[in-house]
Write a protein that holds these residues in place. Sequence first.
Motif, mmCIF file in Angstrom:
data_model
loop_
_atom_site.group_PDB
_atom_site.id
_atom_site.type_symbol
_atom_site.label_atom_id
_atom_site.label_comp_id
_atom_site.label_asym_id
_atom_site.label_seq_id
_atom_site.Cartn_x
_atom_site.Cartn_y
_atom_site.Cartn_z
ATOM 1 N N GLY A 76 0.789 -1.221 0.000
ATOM 2 C CA GLY A 76 0.000 0.000 0.000
ATOM 3 C C GLY A 76 0.818 1.266 0.000
ATOM 4 O O GLY A 76 0.471 2.246 0.664
ATOM 5 N N ALA A 94 -1.652 3.119 2.715
ATOM 6 C CA ALA A 94 -2.473 2.120 3.398
ATOM 7 C C ALA A 94 -2.267 2.185 4.903
ATOM 8 O O ALA A 94 -3.239 2.165 5.671
ATOM 9 N N LYS A 98 -5.212 3.069 7.569
ATOM 10 C CA LYS A 98 -5.583 2.029 8.528
ATOM 11 C C LYS A 98 -5.543 2.571 9.954
ATOM 12 O O LYS A 98 -6.423 2.268 10.771
ATOM 13 N N VAL A 105 -7.301 -1.574 4.142
ATOM 14 C CA VAL A 105 -7.110 -0.584 3.076
ATOM 15 C C VAL A 105 -6.309 -1.217 1.938
ATOM 16 O O VAL A 105 -5.259 -1.816 2.176
#
Length: 297
Positions: A76, A94, A98, A105
């Motif tokens: 991510g 990500a 998160k 995510v």
Amino acid sequence: MKKDLTIGVDIGGTKIQAGLVTKNGRILARIRTATNRKAGAKAFIKDIERAIEAVWSPGVSGIGVGIAGLVDAKNGIFLGGPNLPGSLRGLRLAAALKRRFRVPVGVDNDARCFTLGEARFGSAKGKNNVIGLTIGTGIGGGLVVNGQVIRGRDNSAGEIGHMTLCGEQSFICGCGRPGHLEALASGTGLSELYRRLTGRKLTAKEIDERSRRGEKAAVKAAETAGGWLGLGLANLALVLDPDIMVIGGGASRTRLLWPALRRSFRQAVIYPELRRLPIVPAALGDDANLVGAALLA
């Protein structure tokens, strides 16, 4: 409440969009804001968080983010791209989202999200092998083969805009290299073609409006860009032989691109079967990126 809602986020060079999406691909709420290209990484994350907060609802089970550029989808991380500031390279999207929202995510390239959205719910629904192309400031692409998104060894599969089509040194892509499809057939490329003919700088939308009125320079620019686009699509078809090609993005609404790209495509492919390959506009329009991003979740 049933956990059947996800949030899709679409991040491009000029805008950040967020949408609340059902498992059937329906968008229940959305917001769009401008991308702050001068913002640092922290401010950029805050802008994304505010967009997500604006469409948040109880029942959200995950967030998917599509962003213009190269992405480490496994972790991510946004690795960088020519249409977003260099200060965002290495951004751990990500992980940051998160921490804030406490849900899974997923992050991937925006054009890959576009292709996924169209393959699942749009013009390519029911097709196993799909090539998607988004034409805007740049050109992005995505590949679905046997129903699966193809990312490649380092997640750079589908970088269609950066295929080299000619040795013309004066057409410089956003990545800094000459002769790429993006430099010749994106909204930016169309604008440059028109500028060379007239000395005036107009947007793709303005050029489309003028071409519809029959202005010769606008017609020539649109047809030239369409010709390059058709050649690029022919190369892809010869390599991948897909079931369908789907084209979206703001500049794809330039009407005279379509007959020119189809003519060029038919002239460039060598097999009669390939000449019958469907090349169609996106059914989901601007929603394809949001819906595809939501599917990442």
